[in-house]
Motif scaffolding. Structure first.
Motif, PDB file in Angstrom:
ATOM      1  N   THR A  15      -5.935  -0.106   5.380  1.00  0.00           N
ATOM      2  CA  THR A  15      -4.787  -0.928   5.731  1.00  0.00           C
ATOM      3  C   THR A  15      -4.788  -1.235   7.224  1.00  0.00           C
ATOM      4  N   ALA A  45       0.813  -1.214   0.000  1.00  0.00           N
ATOM      5  CA  ALA A  45       0.000   0.000   0.000  1.00  0.00           C
ATOM      6  C   ALA A  45       0.846   1.264   0.000  1.00  0.00           C
ATOM      7  N   THR A  86      -6.941   4.774   1.061  1.00  0.00           N
ATOM      8  CA  THR A  86      -6.164   3.612   1.479  1.00  0.00           C
ATOM      9  C   THR A  86      -6.818   2.972   2.697  1.00  0.00           C
TER      10      THR A  86
END
Length: 834
Positions: free
Chosen positions: A666, A531, A664
């Motif tokens: 994560t 990522a 994102t």
């Protein structure tokens, strides 16, 4: 009356001449027609509708049957056997755009899925009703079919989107105009369907593809009405018409379509040319395309299709004389037939055909007159009826299409035909395959392949054969660089606006090497340990700490456990676990910084192996466990949101959503993945203010428990342990897995809890490209057997080669790749490696 379980009008048949029957019998063997379910039998199985009453919606059972499927071969198998998995809960026949809007509102209020239904000719599953809890409404556009206006000054005609090909042409021709769009499904397909599927007609060289003919229209969408004016051109930003073209009904329902029309041509002529082999015919076809001689159609058949065409023509005595005549001129047993068409003013037709025939003569073509051309025109829309006749003879027939450049085309034809011909060899079944090229361009051509195989009495066998054929052909197309692509792509870059917001990704197919750009209003970065690499492309600093977790696997008999255990390591007090897994005992996990990079498979380090072995020796001192008892190892890399702590195990396992122009998601762990997914979708929705507010709902669990009663019989022969294991892993698809298994494949792979049927399922259903995909990422036999299962590879080899289309060289390469990867990432030798 239209057939409910086949193609076209019940009164129309396409007879197969004796010569063609002999050809098929010699090619694949005699066919035997399976029993067809009757319409009353299927109607009786239709369940009650789940839709609330509505004046525009019919819940008549027969109409629901007739709208449950399209014309793909799986649809045919379902209809003919009566095993239709789901039916629409209602069928609507709107007569005005306002009624279409009302149906969209009704579907939203009732939570229904809506399927636009044009001519019912889709061969790729667009009309097949998906099983599920949500009700389904089929919207048949048959009543939206009139000519609304003809603007002769601008050469534009506007129709209701439900108008079928013959009615459209009849309306225009009565006024001296034509559209000239003739797909093979012309008799029943609709104008709206042509636009939604980006159709190409048989004479598209002259008239253009549907994207050339589509000028505008009206789309009724959930958010409202979208009007697409028929401007001849515009430089004012993106052309919304191109969003509608090929949208497959995802955006809404086309109610009106405006097309560019032409005056009826003064003349039209078709001619036939025979070539001694495929190669000179292909070169002539390329020369014709690149010379732009003004033809309306060019179609080249391979030797196999040429033989089939001649056999289907009948008139055996006349054909024998023709074959002798062309043979004397050099076109012998490997001859190929080329059909040429020219359309327009009489003078243009004469010049175009004369120039085309001269080019053909330069490539050893033998002109055979216009009889074949006229016959092709006469029969071109009857060919789909042949599917009915062949089914009744005991044969299934299907087609597939790809395209390539002129450099790629010969390899595509060979690869696809060979893949199909060999796909059923393991069953002792032959496949009859032939191909033609059409829709030519200066740069290349499409490749249109037909394949035929014998029907079995069991519809599940027929469906399995079709899947195997389709998969073999698709893999061959990918390998040869054709237009079909598997999902083995990697993101190579982000597409950004000047503001920095991400509007798409650049991707590369790791199988074919092809690249593309995919644009979207929101891009979610769920790349795990990778990522930060994507975040760096939007100028963001790294925030992740990549931690490796490694594991040991012992044989279950060596470390016998009835349940999982937690323990604390005797050296540092870290929590570990020991679990029974697939007949093995799993010991894990370490938690160390991964400094090896992400380009190679992660693997255990010797100090990690010693650490885990020390813990299990402490827990089970009486077992005298040693490193040589380990069957396999494996490791993975976790993306952990870094906080700067010295001890990796002290890092929190929180998850995070960062909206930095790129969304994102994560961090976290298995138990938080559901919450992470919902939060990521909420972040995406904040950037889509016009998106419908649909909240996620919990699954009913119906796919996780017992199978439906009518499927229980298929699982009755399994012992309880295996039955529960398969249901727990494959859910409602367990029945398909079991039915697809061949004799002996429901036995366990020796030394494991995995059946051979699961290997077949993974190969056919789970996008296996390499042998390590199968053995390390799908069924994980490589972690359960000594040396990664080397002893079972000989039995696996014919299954993999048959289903994946691998020749001996490909198998050897895959086996070598797998052995090297297993030794690197999973071999117990890593416990002592430096």
């Amino acid at each position: 009356m239209r057939r409910w379980n086949g193609w076209g009008d019940e009164r129309v048949t396409y007879p197969v001449p004796p010569g063609a029957r002999r050809l098929l019998g010699a090619a694949v063997g005699p066919g035997e027609r399976p029993r067809d379910a009757t319409l009353p039998e299927v109607v009786a199985r239709v369940p009650p509708s789940r839709l609330p009453p509505h004046p525009l919606v019919s819940v008549d059972a027969e109409q629901r049957v007739r709208h449950a499927l399209g014309q793909s071969l799986p649809d045919w198998i379902a209809a003919r056997s009566g095993r239709i998995p789901a039916f629409p809960d209602g069928v609507a026949y709107p007569a005005t755009p306002e009624e279409v809007l009302e149906l969209l509102r009704f579907a939203a209020a009732s939570g229904a899925r809506l399927i636009p239904y044009g001519g019912g000719t889709s061969v790729v599953g667009h009309l097949t009703v998906p099983p599920g809890e949500a009700p389904v409404l089929s919207v048949d556009l048959d009543r939206l079919s009139r000519l609304i206006r003809l603007d002769e000054r601008s050469a534009l005609a506007t129709f209701g989107a439900g108008v079928r090909g013959p009615e459209l042409e009849a309306s225009l021709r009565a006024r001296g105009w034509t559209l000239g769009h003739y797909p093979q499904s012309f008799e029943y397909s609709t104008l709206g369907g042509w636009v939604a599927t980006r159709s190409a007609g048989q004479q598209s060289i002259w008239y253009g593809r549907i994207e050339d003919l589509f000028a505008g229209g009206v789309l009724e969408a959930p958010a409202g009405t979208v009007t697409l004016p028929p401007w001849p051109a515009s430089a004012a930003g993106p052309d919304l018409r191109h969003l509608v073209l090929g949208s497959e009904g995802r955006l809404g329902i086309l109610t009106e379509v405006t097309v560019r029309v032409r005056r009826l041509p003064e003349a039209e002529a078709f001619a036939a040319v025979f070539f001694p082999a495929f190669e000179p015919g292909l070169e002539a076809m390329r020369a014709l395309a690149q010379a732009e001689v003004g033809l309306s159609m060019v179609r080249l058949s391979t030797p196999g299709e040429t033989a089939t065409t001649l056999a289907m023509a009948g008139h055996e005595r006349a054909l024998r004389l023709l074959e002798r005549w062309v043979a004397l001129r050099g076109a012998g047993p490997d001859k190929c037939l080329l059909i040429l068409g020219a359309t327009g003013w009489r003078s243009h037709v004469r010049r175009a055909l004369a120039r085309a025939l001269a080019i053909c003569a330069d490539h050893r073509g033998v002109y055979a007159g216009r009889t074949f051309g006229r016959e092709w025109v006469r029969q071109r829309f009857r060919a789909p009826y042949l599917r009915n006749t062949l089914w009744e003879m005991g044969y299934a027939v299907d087609t597939l299409e790809t395209a390539g450049t002129w450099v790629q085309v010969p390899g595509l034809v060979t690869a696809v035909e060979r893949a199909l011909q060999g796909a059923l060899e393991a069953e002792g079944e032959r496949v009859y395959v032939f191909t033609h090229l059409s829709h030519v361009y200066r740069q290349g051509s499409n490749v249109y392949t037909t394949y035929l195989f014998r029907l079995a009495p069991d519809p599940e066998v027929n469906l399995r054969r079709w899947r195997r054929l389709k998969e073999a052909a698709s893999r061959a197309i990918v390998a040869a660089g054709g237009t079909v692509s598997h999902q083995h792509g990697e993101v190579t870059g982000l597409l950004q606006r000047r503001s920095g917001a991400v509007e798409g990704v650049a991707v590369r197919d790791r199988v074919s090497g092809r690249t593309a750009e995919v644009r979207a209003r929101v891009v979610i970065n769920a790349a795990g340990a990778w990522a930060d690499a994507l975040r760096g492309q939007v100028g963001r600093p790294p925030r992740l700490r990549q931690l490796r977790g490694s594991h040991l696997l012992f044989p279950g008999w060596r470390v016998p456990l009835a349940t999982g255990l937690n323990l604390f390591h005797p050296r540092d007090g870290r929590p570990l676990y020991v679990l029974p897994w697939e007949g093995m005992t799993l010991v894990g996990t370490t938690d160390v910084d991964h400094g090896d990079g992400l380009d190679d498979e992660p693997r255990i380090h010797p100090d990690e192996g010693a650490y885990l072995l020390e813990a299990v020796q402490h827990l089970f001192p009486a077992l005298d466990l040693e490193a040589r008892d380990v069957v396999a190892t494996f490791a993975g890399v976790r993306p952990v949101v870094g906080s700067g702590k010295a001890d990796p195990s002290r890092e929190p396992r929180d998850w995070a959503i960062w909206d930095e122009g790129l969304v994102t998601v994560t961090g976290g762990k298995l138990t938080t993945f559901g919450a992470m997914a919902r939060a990521a979708m909420a972040a995406a929705r904040r950037r889509l203010p016009d998106a419908p507010d649909k909240r996620p709902t919990e699954e009913s669990g119906s796919h996780r428990g017992e199978p439906a009663r009518d499927a229980a019989e298929a699982l009755a022969s399994l012992d309880e342990t295996l039955r529960r294991r398969l249901l727990g892993r494959y859910g409602h698809r367990t029945v398909d897995l079991v039915r697809r298994a061949r004799p002996g494949e429901l036995e366990l792979v020796p030394g494991t809890t995995v059946t051979w049927a699961e290997l077949r399922w993974a190969i056919e259903e789970e996008s296996v490209v390499h042998l390590d995909d199968l053995l390390l990422r799908r069924v994980r036999l490589g972690l359960q057997l000594p040396q990664g299962g080397a002893a079972m590879l000989p039995r696996l080899r014919p299954l993999a080669q048959e289903s994946l289309g691998w020749d001996d060289a490909r198998w050897e390469a895959e086996a070598s790749r797998y052995r090297q990867l297993w030794a690197w990432a999973c071999g117990p030798e890593n416990l002592a490696a430096g």
